[in-house]
Write an enzyme that holds these catalytic residues in place. Structure first.
Site, PDB file in Angstrom:
ATOM      1  N   HIS A  67       0.867  -1.237   0.078  1.00  0.00           N
ATOM      2  CA  HIS A  67      -0.192  -0.001  -0.177  1.00  0.00           C
ATOM      3  C   HIS A  67       0.640   1.343  -0.160  1.00  0.00           C
ATOM      4  O   HIS A  67       0.016   2.307   0.113  1.00  0.00           O
ATOM      5  CB  HIS A  67      -0.562   0.403   1.227  1.00  0.00           C
ATOM      6  CG  HIS A  67      -0.469   0.542   2.493  1.00  0.00           C
ATOM      7  ND1 HIS A  67       0.686  -0.765   3.283  1.00  0.00           N
ATOM      8  CD2 HIS A  67      -0.147   1.097   3.270  1.00  0.00           C
ATOM      9  CE1 HIS A  67       0.993  -0.524   4.138  1.00  0.00           C
ATOM     10  NE2 HIS A  67       0.851   0.861   4.681  1.00  0.00           N
ATOM     11  N   HIS A  82       2.483   7.139  -0.066  1.00  0.00           N
ATOM     12  CA  HIS A  82       0.813   6.076   1.461  1.00  0.00           C
ATOM     13  C   HIS A  82      -0.499   6.262   0.262  1.00  0.00           C
ATOM     14  O   HIS A  82      -0.817   6.875  -0.137  1.00  0.00           O
ATOM     15  CB  HIS A  82       0.932   6.744   2.426  1.00  0.00           C
ATOM     16  CG  HIS A  82       0.287   5.412   2.836  1.00  0.00           C
ATOM     17  ND1 HIS A  82      -1.351   5.694   2.984  1.00  0.00           N
ATOM     18  CD2 HIS A  82       0.399   4.522   4.180  1.00  0.00           C
ATOM     19  CE1 HIS A  82      -1.232   4.913   4.407  1.00  0.00           C
ATOM     20  NE2 HIS A  82      -0.177   3.809   4.479  1.00  0.00           N
TER      21      HIS A  82
END
Length: 160
Positions: A67, A82
């Site tokens: 992620h 992110h």
């Protein structure tokens, strides 16, 4: 006055890693980012589903959950991208990495792709923070471009 004595690597331009609206990090709906606990930067509300390298650099880390990605630019700036909020909870589902830790990357190279429909079905916002995690340590000044003008989102300058 003596800027011509500065090394070229003292200034790095970061380009949008994904098309979309740029917002200030303080507007991210996650305290870890909005309070700058991870570092200062910007975020993007992505319109595409592939994260590209915002500069030339080296891949420092891609967690097993895929992620996020951490890069190191040539001036030593560490950049965390992110993808989404609370997407670590997806345990890697919906993400595909195109690089590995230790890889050298060029600006515009694919880093991670993601399945936006799956992430949205799971109720996770796609807001993507891009933060400089070592600005204080490396004495990096961050000039942000929050406007929708151009592809440069930040200019990182080493203080001297």
């Amino acid at each position: 006055m003596f800027s011509f004595f500065k090394k070229k690597d003292d200034v790095i331009m970061l380009y949008k890693p994904v098309a979309g609206k740029v917002i200030d990090i303080s507007d991210v709906q996650d305290d870890m980012f909005s309070t700058r606990m991870m570092g200062d930067g910007v975020a993007i509300e992505p319109e595409k589903d592939v994260i590209l390298s915002p500069c030339d650099g080296k891949v420092l880390l891609i967690p097993k959950t895929l992620h996020a990605v951490a890069l190191e630019a040539s001036n030593g700036a560490e950049i965390l991208i992110h993808i989404g909020i609370d997407t670590v909870e997806l345990k890697g589902e919906g993400f595909t990495s195109h690089v590995h830790a230790g890889d050298t990357v060029k600006r515009g190279e694919q880093l991670i792709s993601f399945d936006r429909a799956y992430i949205e079905r799971e109720g996770k916002p796609l807001t993507t923070p891009i933060v400089i995690t070592n600005a204080d340590e490396k004495e990096i000044d961050i000039k942000k471009n929050i406007s929708d003008n151009g592809d440069v989102i930040m200019e990182l300058r080493i203080r001297s």
